[in-house]
Scaffold this motif. Structure first.
Motif, PDB file in Angstrom:
ATOM      1  N   ARG A   1      98.841 -17.627  65.442  1.00 27.91           N
ATOM      2  CA  ARG A   1      98.851 -16.207  65.812  1.00 27.91           C
ATOM      3  C   ARG A   1      99.192 -16.005  67.287  1.00 27.91           C
ATOM      4  O   ARG A   1      99.667 -14.934  67.673  1.00 27.91           O
ATOM      5  CB  ARG A   1      97.490 -15.568  65.531  1.00 27.91           C
ATOM      6  CG  ARG A   1      97.187 -15.362  64.051  1.00 27.91           C
ATOM      7  CD  ARG A   1      95.932 -14.526  63.865  1.00 27.91           C
ATOM      8  NE  ARG A   1      95.508 -14.553  62.466  1.00 27.91           N
ATOM      9  CZ  ARG A   1      94.561 -15.339  61.978  1.00 27.91           C
ATOM     10  NH1 ARG A   1      93.904 -16.164  62.775  1.00 27.91           N
ATOM     11  NH2 ARG A   1      94.251 -15.307  60.698  1.00 27.91           N
TER      12      ARG A   1
ATOM     13  N   LEU B   1      94.956 -21.392  62.465  1.00 23.81           N
ATOM     14  CA  LEU B   1      95.571 -20.074  62.281  1.00 23.81           C
ATOM     15  C   LEU B   1      95.592 -19.288  63.590  1.00 23.81           C
ATOM     16  O   LEU B   1      96.556 -18.576  63.874  1.00 23.81           O
ATOM     17  CB  LEU B   1      94.828 -19.294  61.189  1.00 23.81           C
ATOM     18  CG  LEU B   1      95.067 -19.808  59.760  1.00 23.81           C
ATOM     19  CD1 LEU B   1      94.062 -19.221  58.790  1.00 23.81           C
ATOM     20  CD2 LEU B   1      96.476 -19.498  59.291  1.00 23.81           C
TER      21      LEU B   1
ATOM     22  N   ASN C   1      97.589 -23.616  49.783  1.00 18.97           N
ATOM     23  CA  ASN C   1      96.349 -22.963  49.352  1.00 18.97           C
ATOM     24  C   ASN C   1      95.154 -23.906  49.449  1.00 18.97           C
ATOM     25  O   ASN C   1      94.048 -23.485  49.809  1.00 18.97           O
ATOM     26  CB  ASN C   1      96.504 -22.449  47.923  1.00 18.97           C
ATOM     27  CG  ASN C   1      95.348 -21.549  47.518  1.00 18.97           C
ATOM     28  OD1 ASN C   1      95.158 -20.480  48.081  1.00 18.97           O
ATOM     29  ND2 ASN C   1      94.554 -21.998  46.560  1.00 18.97           N
TER      30      ASN C   1
ATOM     31  N   ALA D   1      98.546 -17.164  51.258  1.00 13.26           N
ATOM     32  CA  ALA D   1      98.801 -15.737  50.982  1.00 13.26           C
ATOM     33  C   ALA D   1      99.980 -15.232  51.811  1.00 13.26           C
ATOM     34  O   ALA D   1     100.806 -14.451  51.322  1.00 13.26           O
ATOM     35  CB  ALA D   1      97.554 -14.916  51.275  1.00 13.26           C
ATOM     36  N   VAL D   2     100.075 -15.684  53.056  1.00 11.99           N
ATOM     37  CA  VAL D   2     101.224 -15.303  53.886  1.00 11.99           C
ATOM     38  C   VAL D   2     102.489 -15.959  53.324  1.00 11.99           C
ATOM     39  O   VAL D   2     103.541 -15.315  53.216  1.00 11.99           O
ATOM     40  CB  VAL D   2     101.009 -15.709  55.368  1.00 11.99           C
ATOM     41  CG1 VAL D   2     102.235 -15.327  56.203  1.00 11.99           C
ATOM     42  CG2 VAL D   2      99.767 -15.048  55.935  1.00 11.99           C
TER      43      VAL D   2
ATOM     44  N   GLN E   1      90.581 -24.940  60.176  1.00 16.19           N
ATOM     45  CA  GLN E   1      91.537 -23.951  59.651  1.00 16.19           C
ATOM     46  C   GLN E   1      91.574 -22.685  60.517  1.00 16.19           C
ATOM     47  O   GLN E   1      92.648 -22.139  60.785  1.00 16.19           O
ATOM     48  CB  GLN E   1      91.185 -23.581  58.199  1.00 16.19           C
ATOM     49  CG  GLN E   1      91.596 -24.637  57.183  1.00 16.19           C
ATOM     50  CD  GLN E   1      90.533 -25.693  56.954  1.00 16.19           C
ATOM     51  OE1 GLN E   1      89.706 -25.943  57.832  1.00 16.19           O
ATOM     52  NE2 GLN E   1      90.544 -26.327  55.787  1.00 16.19           N
ATOM     53  N   THR E   2      90.407 -22.236  60.971  1.00 13.48           N
ATOM     54  CA  THR E   2      90.345 -21.043  61.820  1.00 13.48           C
ATOM     55  C   THR E   2      91.087 -21.282  63.136  1.00 13.48           C
ATOM     56  O   THR E   2      91.877 -20.441  63.587  1.00 13.48           O
ATOM     57  CB  THR E   2      88.869 -20.677  62.114  1.00 13.48           C
ATOM     58  OG1 THR E   2      88.194 -20.512  60.869  1.00 13.48           O
ATOM     59  CG2 THR E   2      88.774 -19.390  62.917  1.00 13.48           C
TER      60      THR E   2
ATOM     61  N   GLU F   1      94.345 -18.243  53.111  1.00 12.19           N
ATOM     62  CA  GLU F   1      94.978 -17.233  53.966  1.00 12.19           C
ATOM     63  C   GLU F   1      96.411 -17.642  54.311  1.00 12.19           C
ATOM     64  O   GLU F   1      97.336 -16.822  54.296  1.00 12.19           O
ATOM     65  CB  GLU F   1      94.170 -17.047  55.254  1.00 12.19           C
ATOM     66  CG  GLU F   1      94.672 -15.905  56.107  1.00 12.19           C
ATOM     67  CD  GLU F   1      93.875 -15.689  57.382  1.00 12.19           C
ATOM     68  OE1 GLU F   1      94.357 -14.934  58.249  1.00 12.19           O
ATOM     69  OE2 GLU F   1      92.778 -16.264  57.523  1.00 12.19           O
TER      70      GLU F   1
ATOM     71  N   SER G   1      94.326 -23.718  53.135  1.00  4.51           N
ATOM     72  CA  SER G   1      93.844 -22.402  53.563  1.00  4.51           C
ATOM     73  C   SER G   1      94.425 -21.318  52.666  1.00  4.51           C
ATOM     74  O   SER G   1      95.633 -21.075  52.698  1.00  4.51           O
ATOM     75  CB  SER G   1      94.247 -22.136  55.023  1.00  4.51           C
ATOM     76  OG  SER G   1      94.173 -20.760  55.318  1.00  4.51           O
TER      77      SER G   1
END
Length: 589
Positions: free
Chosen positions: A548, A544, A323, A331-332, A540-541, A328, A326
């Motif tokens: 993906r 991720l 966390n 959360a996953v 971070q972007t 996000e 990130s």
């Protein structure tokens, strides 16, 4: 011990199927067989004549079939992994495997016929969006064009695998699962005895090491036969397919060039003295000796945090670390807890070690651990959760393109470990705790980088030597001892039973030359983490987005946004420099 750990989660396999005897399993097996027959009837011998739109539609049908059969196969594997010593589970897994093998045999033609389409012809059809969607998958399938055999031979090899390499792999798994190791007044499983090798008590480590080596030695003829047979099986396959060397198939499957792997291996081997040799010499000094017995390799330092960490605390430590990087990502990660996605307790017969099984994009991943409350177990949770999060994020690419090449498959897992370690390090209350934590991390990194490249070297030597004839257990043991001495350095003494320690490593059996992926991932993550620490914008972007992508992009494309290039030999030295820097700090401490 169980009371101290708290309630440990177990799998809820009903998310896949109701039970091994459920009508849903039976119905899906029938559907898979019928769909495969219908697919073959519609397309066999006709692929070359399909236009772009029709070929795209055919691949979409093939993808749906892949997902269905992947779900069945995943269920059988996971059900079996819960207790590999149970013959009924073994029988169920084998029956499903054979049924799926029979169904997929009807689909072998599809890849072969696609590979017969000329490049220019395929490029023209690729203008159709329905086909262009699958361009990354077609690119990777066509890598194997030069190595395809005749249609008849490919079908025979496919059919024969269930009584060939797969059967030998199953024999290895069931042998390991059934072995028991006497330890004082207990009889332990493989994960339990190996856990003793990181016990604080030197006498416990010694007794465990001796028992493990003796039991492996008592069974060494079986392990040697399995190894010899599988290496020969691979050599025959490689020869027919004209692979230039034993590692070629793995590198092609990993979508990584031979020279990139060679550069990694060369960099790590030349770094043995400044990494492993230097660290273990320092560790021997801390223990007040010139040389340590081999069972002290993973011995904790006197300052080591040896408390038992309950499961709930482990969950909090890892999710908090994720966390902080990130929300996000965390959360996953949170989806895995309290949902039956993790099987944590160590049980007799259960698959040893740890893994993350992606299953299929229409379902969710499952994590297997043998959690015993050590700091190292918390790091294993962080590692496998990284895999799981990666698999969830990549699932959007679909059944054909979600899987990541092994070279990048370890990225999220090792990055998750690094996040957790750095979080724990920040909270170290004093200098001695910091030293113990740094030493633990260095040892984990040496196990991931130096040890795995030594494994790769061991495999390379075995596969080369096997071409001259069958190898005796003694000959395999000699290669093992040579490689271990070279990689670990002069700080260790190795007793006779240590020559049998190669025999429990499943990667040699299931995935020849897989092991360099760990070193690839660790060095890559070290470079990635350095970019993160330097405050690279939008890190971070970008990170991720990389997860993906699944198997859609290759390592050059995925690393470019971070300014990194794995084909540059200096890239590996940068990653190894992170480990060396930790050893520098330990020398000062």
């Amino acid at each position: 011990m169980t009371a101290m750990l708290g309630e440990l989660p177990t799998w809820k396999l009903e998310d896949l199927y109701s039970s091994p005897t459920g009508t849903d399993v039976e119905n899906d097996l029938k559907r898979a067989t019928a769909d495969a027959q219908a697919f073959a009837k519609d397309y066999e011998g006709k692929v070359a004549g399909l236009d772009g739109k029709a070929l795209g539609a055919a691949i979409a049908r093939f993808e749906a079939l892949t997902d269905l059969m992947g779900r069945l196969g995943s269920y059988a594997q996971l059900y079996y992994a819960q207790n590999m010593a149970d013959p009924e589970r073994g029988r169920f897994s084998q029956n499903v495997s054979e049924a799926l093998n029979e169904a997929t045999a009807k689909l072998v033609f599809f890849r072969l016929e696609m590979n017969k389409i000329e490049d220019g012809d395929l490029a023209a059809r690729m203008k159709e969006p329905a086909l262009a969607k699958y361009a990354p998958w077609l690119r990777d399938v066509r890598l194997f064009r030069p190595h395809d055999l005749s249609d008849e031979l490919e079908k025979y090899i496919h059919d024969q695998s269930v009584v060939g390499s797969s059967a030998w792999s199953r024999l290895f798994d069931e042998t390991i699962a059934r072995l028991r190791y006497p330890f004082r007044d207990e009889v332990l499983t493989e994960p339990q005895i190996l856990d003793k090798l990181s016990n604080k008590d030197a006498a416990v480590r010694r007794d465990a090491a001796k028992s493990f080596g003796k039991v492996q030695g008592d069974n060494i003829a079986v392990f040697s036969l399995i190894t010899n047979t599988l290496i020969k099986d691979k050599e025959i396959d490689d020869r027919w397919r004209k692979y230039p060397r034993p590692q070629s198939f793995r590198n092609l499957a990993n979508v990584v060039e031979d020279e990139v792997v060679d550069a990694l291996v060369s960099s790590v081997k030349s770094a043995y003295p400044r990494l492993a040799h230097r660290y273990y010499k320092l560790k021997a000094k801390w223990f007040g000796v010139d040389k340590m017995p081999y069972w002290d390799r993973n011995a904790p330092l006197p300052e080591h945090d040896d408390r038992v960490i309950p499961w709930a605390e482990a969950e909090k430590i890892v999710l908090d670390a994720y966390n902080a990087f990130s929300p996000e990502l965390a959360a996953v990660g949170k989806k895995f807890f309290g949902t039956g996605w993790i099987d944590a307790p160590a049980r007799p017969g259960k698959s040893p070690g740890a893994f993350a099984h992606p299953t299929v994009p229409s379902a969710h991943p499952y994590l297997l651990l043998n959690y015993q409350g050590k700091v190292r177990d918390v790091m294993t949770l962080a590692h496998e959760l990284g895999h799981g999060v990666h698999q969830v994020l990549a699932a959007r690419q679909g059944a054909l393109m979600a899987d990541t090449p092994l070279t990048l498959a370890e990225t999220a897992s090792v990055f998750g470990e690094m996040l957790t370690f750095q979080s724990l390090l920040k909270s170290a209350p004093d200098k001695s705790t910091r030293k113990a934590m740094l030493a633990g991390k260095v040892e984990d990194m040496l196990n991931t980088v130096v040890r795995q490249i030594a494994f790769y070297d061991f495999e390379s030597r075995l596969h080369t030597a096997r071409r001259q004839g069958e190898l005796t257990p003694e000959a395999i043991g000699e290669v093992w001892m040579a490689v271990q001495s070279e990689s670990l350095g002069p700080a260790f003494t190795f007793d006779e039973e240590y020559r049998h320690y190669w025999s429990y490593i499943g990667h040699f059996i299931h995935s020849p030359f897989y092991v360099y992926a760990y070193a690839f991932g660790d060095c890559l993550v070290n470079s990635l983490y350095a970019a993160y620490q330097s405050g690279q914008s939008d890190f971070q972007t970008k990170y991720l987005d990389m997860l993906r992508a699944g198997g859609v992009k290759r390592h050059k494309e995925l690393l470019a946004p971070f300014g990194l290039d794995a084909s540059d030999p200096a890239f590996w030295d940068k990653g190894l420099g992170v480990i060396s820097g930790f050893v520098d700090e330990l020398e000062k401490l």
